[in-house]
Design an enzyme around this catalytic site. Structure first.
Site, mmCIF file in Angstrom:
data_model
loop_
_atom_site.group_PDB
_atom_site.id
_atom_site.type_symbol
_atom_site.label_atom_id
_atom_site.label_comp_id
_atom_site.label_asym_id
_atom_site.label_seq_id
_atom_site.Cartn_x
_atom_site.Cartn_y
_atom_site.Cartn_z
ATOM 1 N N SER A 109 3.133 -10.391 0.143
ATOM 2 C CA SER A 109 1.585 -10.045 0.527
ATOM 3 C C SER A 109 0.492 -9.725 0.280
ATOM 4 O O SER A 109 1.141 -10.700 -1.207
ATOM 5 C CB SER A 109 2.085 -8.549 1.213
ATOM 6 O OG SER A 109 1.784 -7.753 -0.370
ATOM 7 N N TYR A 134 -1.079 -7.399 -1.430
ATOM 8 C CA TYR A 134 -0.711 -6.631 -2.332
ATOM 9 C C TYR A 134 0.243 -6.996 -3.850
ATOM 10 O O TYR A 134 -0.050 -7.164 -4.674
ATOM 11 C CB TYR A 134 -0.430 -5.377 -2.260
ATOM 12 C CG TYR A 134 0.563 -4.702 -2.924
ATOM 13 C CD1 TYR A 134 0.334 -3.586 -3.617
ATOM 14 C CD2 TYR A 134 1.957 -4.578 -2.660
ATOM 15 C CE1 TYR A 134 1.075 -2.988 -4.396
ATOM 16 C CE2 TYR A 134 2.838 -3.593 -3.378
ATOM 17 C CZ TYR A 134 2.353 -3.043 -4.784
ATOM 18 O OH TYR A 134 3.640 -2.258 -5.469
ATOM 19 N N HIS A 135 1.357 -7.639 -2.658
ATOM 20 C CA HIS A 135 2.361 -7.927 -3.736
ATOM 21 C C HIS A 135 2.345 -8.934 -4.703
ATOM 22 O O HIS A 135 2.507 -9.225 -5.810
ATOM 23 C CB HIS A 135 3.635 -8.571 -3.012
ATOM 24 C CG HIS A 135 4.070 -7.261 -2.575
ATOM 25 N ND1 HIS A 135 4.033 -7.059 -0.861
ATOM 26 C CD2 HIS A 135 5.660 -6.221 -2.605
ATOM 27 C CE1 HIS A 135 4.855 -5.521 -0.239
ATOM 28 N NE2 HIS A 135 5.702 -5.596 -1.990
ATOM 29 N N THR A 158 6.237 -4.268 -8.705
ATOM 30 C CA THR A 158 6.927 -4.085 -7.570
ATOM 31 C C THR A 158 8.590 -5.738 -8.299
ATOM 32 O O THR A 158 8.177 -6.803 -8.159
ATOM 33 C CB THR A 158 5.626 -4.255 -6.456
ATOM 34 O OG1 THR A 158 6.387 -4.529 -5.231
ATOM 35 C CG2 THR A 158 5.839 -5.658 -6.340
ATOM 36 N N ASP A 163 -13.006 5.848 -11.916
ATOM 37 C CA ASP A 163 -12.554 4.615 -11.394
ATOM 38 C C ASP A 163 -12.145 3.868 -12.795
ATOM 39 O O ASP A 163 -13.176 3.210 -13.228
ATOM 40 C CB ASP A 163 -13.849 4.352 -10.319
ATOM 41 C CG ASP A 163 -13.998 3.088 -9.740
ATOM 42 O OD1 ASP A 163 -12.332 2.316 -9.833
ATOM 43 O OD2 ASP A 163 -14.441 2.253 -9.157
ATOM 44 N N LYS A 168 0.251 -8.102 -7.947
ATOM 45 C CA LYS A 168 1.439 -7.425 -9.046
ATOM 46 C C LYS A 168 1.543 -8.738 -9.576
ATOM 47 O O LYS A 168 1.827 -8.632 -10.798
ATOM 48 C CB LYS A 168 2.344 -7.137 -8.296
ATOM 49 C CG LYS A 168 2.188 -5.999 -7.734
ATOM 50 C CD LYS A 168 2.122 -4.406 -8.634
ATOM 51 C CE LYS A 168 1.653 -3.044 -8.205
ATOM 52 N NZ LYS A 168 2.262 -1.894 -8.817
ATOM 53 N N ARG A 207 5.284 -8.815 10.464
ATOM 54 C CA ARG A 207 5.297 -9.309 9.029
ATOM 55 C C ARG A 207 6.093 -10.863 9.067
ATOM 56 O O ARG A 207 6.573 -10.664 9.858
ATOM 57 C CB ARG A 207 6.421 -8.493 7.391
ATOM 58 C CG ARG A 207 5.413 -7.498 7.337
ATOM 59 C CD ARG A 207 6.599 -6.501 6.481
ATOM 60 N NE ARG A 207 6.001 -4.561 6.247
ATOM 61 C CZ ARG A 207 5.486 -4.261 5.277
ATOM 62 N NH1 ARG A 207 6.741 -5.053 4.201
ATOM 63 N NH2 ARG A 207 6.047 -2.583 5.026
ATOM 64 N N ASN A 247 11.214 6.165 3.489
ATOM 65 C CA ASN A 247 10.948 7.660 4.491
ATOM 66 C C ASN A 247 9.855 7.764 5.637
ATOM 67 O O ASN A 247 10.164 9.033 6.366
ATOM 68 C CB ASN A 247 9.611 7.816 3.378
ATOM 69 C CG ASN A 247 9.689 8.119 2.004
ATOM 70 O OD1 ASN A 247 10.547 8.423 1.765
ATOM 71 N ND2 ASN A 247 8.480 8.423 0.627
ATOM 72 N N THR A 281 12.277 2.184 13.227
ATOM 73 C CA THR A 281 11.409 1.049 13.818
ATOM 74 C C THR A 281 12.471 0.139 12.634
ATOM 75 O O THR A 281 11.729 -0.333 11.538
ATOM 76 C CB THR A 281 9.711 0.831 13.691
ATOM 77 O OG1 THR A 281 9.574 1.670 11.922
ATOM 78 C CG2 THR A 281 9.224 2.117 15.061
ATOM 79 N N TYR A 310 12.275 -3.861 12.186
ATOM 80 C CA TYR A 310 11.147 -4.723 11.848
ATOM 81 C C TYR A 310 12.617 -6.745 12.489
ATOM 82 O O TYR A 310 12.524 -6.348 11.028
ATOM 83 C CB TYR A 310 10.304 -5.264 10.526
ATOM 84 C CG TYR A 310 9.178 -4.244 10.424
ATOM 85 C CD1 TYR A 310 8.818 -3.370 11.774
ATOM 86 C CD2 TYR A 310 8.536 -4.013 9.312
ATOM 87 C CE1 TYR A 310 8.114 -2.457 11.724
ATOM 88 C CE2 TYR A 310 7.727 -2.802 9.457
ATOM 89 C CZ TYR A 310 7.354 -2.321 10.426
ATOM 90 O OH TYR A 310 5.974 -1.372 10.495
HETATM 91 N N1 USQ Z 1 10.822 -2.161 7.224
HETATM 92 C C1 USQ Z 1 10.956 -2.025 8.493
HETATM 93 N N2 USQ Z 1 10.809 -1.147 9.412
HETATM 94 C C2 USQ Z 1 9.995 0.121 8.877
HETATM 95 C C3 USQ Z 1 8.881 -0.308 7.607
HETATM 96 C C4 USQ Z 1 9.167 -1.463 6.933
HETATM 97 O O1 USQ Z 1 11.611 -2.604 9.281
HETATM 98 O O2 USQ Z 1 9.315 0.655 9.922
HETATM 99 C C5 USQ Z 1 11.025 -3.189 6.515
HETATM 100 C C6 USQ Z 1 9.700 -4.194 6.120
HETATM 101 O O3 USQ Z 1 9.605 -5.602 6.904
HETATM 102 C C7 USQ Z 1 10.185 -4.903 5.035
HETATM 103 C C8 USQ Z 1 11.176 -3.627 4.148
HETATM 104 O O4 USQ Z 1 11.351 -2.919 5.131
HETATM 105 O O5 USQ Z 1 11.491 -5.665 4.799
HETATM 106 C C9 USQ Z 1 10.571 -2.837 3.069
HETATM 107 O O6 USQ Z 1 9.365 -2.811 3.475
HETATM 108 P P1 USQ Z 1 8.097 -0.825 2.571
HETATM 109 O O7 USQ Z 1 7.669 -1.147 3.358
HETATM 110 O O8 USQ Z 1 9.614 0.053 2.912
HETATM 111 O O9 USQ Z 1 8.539 -1.905 1.403
HETATM 112 P P2 USQ Z 1 6.862 -2.747 0.971
HETATM 113 O O10 USQ Z 1 5.440 -3.037 1.817
HETATM 114 O O11 USQ Z 1 7.512 -3.878 0.086
HETATM 115 O O12 USQ Z 1 6.393 -1.878 0.205
HETATM 116 C C10 USQ Z 1 6.956 -0.663 -0.519
HETATM 117 C C11 USQ Z 1 5.837 -0.080 -1.528
HETATM 118 C C12 USQ Z 1 5.289 -0.861 -2.465
HETATM 119 C C13 USQ Z 1 6.292 -1.271 -3.477
HETATM 120 C C14 USQ Z 1 7.520 -2.272 -2.671
HETATM 121 C C15 USQ Z 1 8.287 -2.592 -3.066
HETATM 122 O O13 USQ Z 1 4.503 0.727 -0.497
HETATM 123 O O14 USQ Z 1 4.132 -0.217 -3.197
HETATM 124 O O15 USQ Z 1 5.832 -2.423 -4.250
HETATM 125 O O16 USQ Z 1 8.014 -1.513 -1.642
HETATM 126 S S1 USQ Z 1 9.064 -3.939 -3.155
HETATM 127 O O17 USQ Z 1 9.606 -3.780 -1.141
HETATM 128 O O18 USQ Z 1 10.197 -4.604 -3.362
HETATM 129 O O19 USQ Z 1 8.325 -5.047 -2.998
#
Ligand code: USQ
Length: 382
Positions: A179, A181-182, A144, A74, A185, A326, A240, A253, A255
């Site tokens: 979020s 998490y973000h 990020t 860890d 960062k 969200r 994915n 899906t 959002y």
């Molecule tokens: N979204 C949908 N439908 C879904 C899943 C997500 O519309 O089924 C939307 C979300 O609301 C968001 C966007 O797609 O607006 C991106 O969501 P995401 O889940 O692909 O990405 P996020 O939660 O932002 O996080 C992911 C990684 C994170 C990385 C980030 C880069 O989990 O570790 O830091 O992508 S970024 O998005 O540029 O901040």
């Protein structure tokens, strides 16, 4: 080079470890299986089950004769971190050892606390271990694009020149994440910037967008070397998830309104970007920030592309807007600079129809593994 990878079991960490070892670097990975444990606790297991880290390293060695040294430990524990750095004396550290899920970080006090403690704790420990034992080491930190949020002006590459009452100064670009998490960062970047300014660390902060795919040169050698490919609402990133939904016959899906725009990149390009950063270390006392994505599009665009290709393949792909779990802007301006990595030599793998086709085909091989109960969002931002 001697490269230490923190978080070497993760979606990005393990492909990076194999890739750097294949290129002839001496690679040492550390991981405490946080992601695997959270996956189990939240019923968010990956599509393709993979052996543990020691098992993966053994298979990789048998196939390539290249070694990835493994330690299960860890990095949020300073004794572990210090021992690793002191024993290995890395030339560079690639730091992925963070709780990476925005939804997980928003699911309750304990999850928020864990995300904050882990992410900042590891970054802080790394800074100190480097200062004490390898002060010239290049830290490559995965940040990020989400640090910037979705401002109504162009997003620059890390820095903003501000003119105020006739005087000028360069500051970190304003950041406002969506979020916890973000937000960790953002705090990481601030910590690193402080230690860069005052103690002369060398740091590259890679501001990465959502990554997609399960294929790399090394991961394609054997199914057991695949990365953790999640499609659930906790660890699955949007591309994915949509690929798996297309195969499972679940409507994609989207959002809310689906105008959310982000900068995306192929997993293969994450590996390229890390290598480019590694091969061009920054000076002491320099924080280099690179926006790490290759193309930007909205969730609606993405859904339409995947549906179009899926339908050409005979799948019956539907798209459905569902209530957004969200709090985020669903229609907004988005224009982010990303020339730094291109200038260093990045050759992007864009999301063409052929690429989508081959990713859908790969997912189809695991159709029987898909558990549709993992697909709908379980975490709300309020
Ligand atoms: N979204 C949908 N439908 C879904 C899943 C997500 O519309 O089924 C939307 C979300 O609301 C968001 C966007 O797609 O607006 C991106 O969501 P995401 O889940 O692909 O990405 P996020 O939660 O932002 O996080 C992911 C990684 C994170 C990385 C980030 C880069 O989990 O570790 O830091 O992508 S970024 O998005 O540029 O901040």
């Amino acid at each position: 080079m001697k490269v230490l990878i923190l978080g070497g079991d993760g979606y990005l960490g393990w492909p990076t470890a194999m890739n750097l070892a294949a290129k002839g670097h001496e690679v040492y990975v550390v991981d405490n299986y946080l992601r695997r444990n959270i996956s189990r606790m939240t019923s968010s297991e990956a599509l393709v089950p993979v052996p543990n880290l020691n098992g993966r390293a053994e298979i990789f060695k048998a196939l390539t004769d290249r070694e990835v040294l493994v330690k299960i430990g860890d990095c949020a524990d300073y004794r572990t971190m210090e021992q690793v750095v002191r024993d290995f004396l890395p030339d560079a550290v690639v730091h992925y050892a963070e709780q990476p899920s925005a939804p997980y970080s928003m699911s309750g006090f304990n999850e928020a606390r864990l995300t904050l403690n882990n992410n900042l704790g590891v970054t802080f420990n790394l800074i100190w271990a480097v200062l004490e034992h390898v002060p010239d080491c290049h830290i490559i930190k995965l940040g990020t694009m989400g640090e910037y949020g979705t401002p109504n002006i162009d997003i620059e590459e890390g820095w903003l020149d501000v003119e105020h009452k006739g005087r000028k100064e360069r500051f970190l670009y304003p950041r406002q994440a969506g979020s916890l998490y973000h937000t960790t960062k953002i705090l990481d970047t601030d910590l690193l910037w402080f230690y860069v300014r005052l103690y002369g660390l060398r740091v590259t902060d890679l501001m990465q967008g959502p990554v997609y795919g399960l294929s790399t040169d090394e991961a394609d050698l054997d199914v057991r070397l695949r990365p953790h490919f999640n499609y659930d609402d906790i660890f699955g990133t949007v591309v994915n998830r949509f690929l798996v939904q297309a195969v499972a016959g679940v409507p994609l899906t989207v959002y809310g309104k689906g105008g959310q725009t982000r900068g995306y990149l192929n997993l293969k390009d994450t590996l390229q970007c890390v290598t480019l950063a590694l091969d061009s270390p920054v000076e002491k006392g320099e924080l280099r920030i690179l926006n790490q994505f290759t193309e930007q599009f909205s969730v609606n665009d993405l859904a339409q592309r995947i549906a179009r290709v899926g339908n050409q393949m005979g799948l019956k792909v539907q798209i459905q807007s569902i209530e957004n779990p969200r709090k985020e802007k669903e229609e907004h301006y988005y224009n982010a600079a990303h020339s730094g990595l291109i200038d260093l030599g990045l050759q992007p793998h864009f999301m063409t129809d052929d690429v989508i086709h081959s990713m859908i085909k790969q997912v189809m091989e695991y159709k029987d593994h898909i558990d549709i109960k993992k697909i709908l969002p379980r975490v709300r931002w309020s």
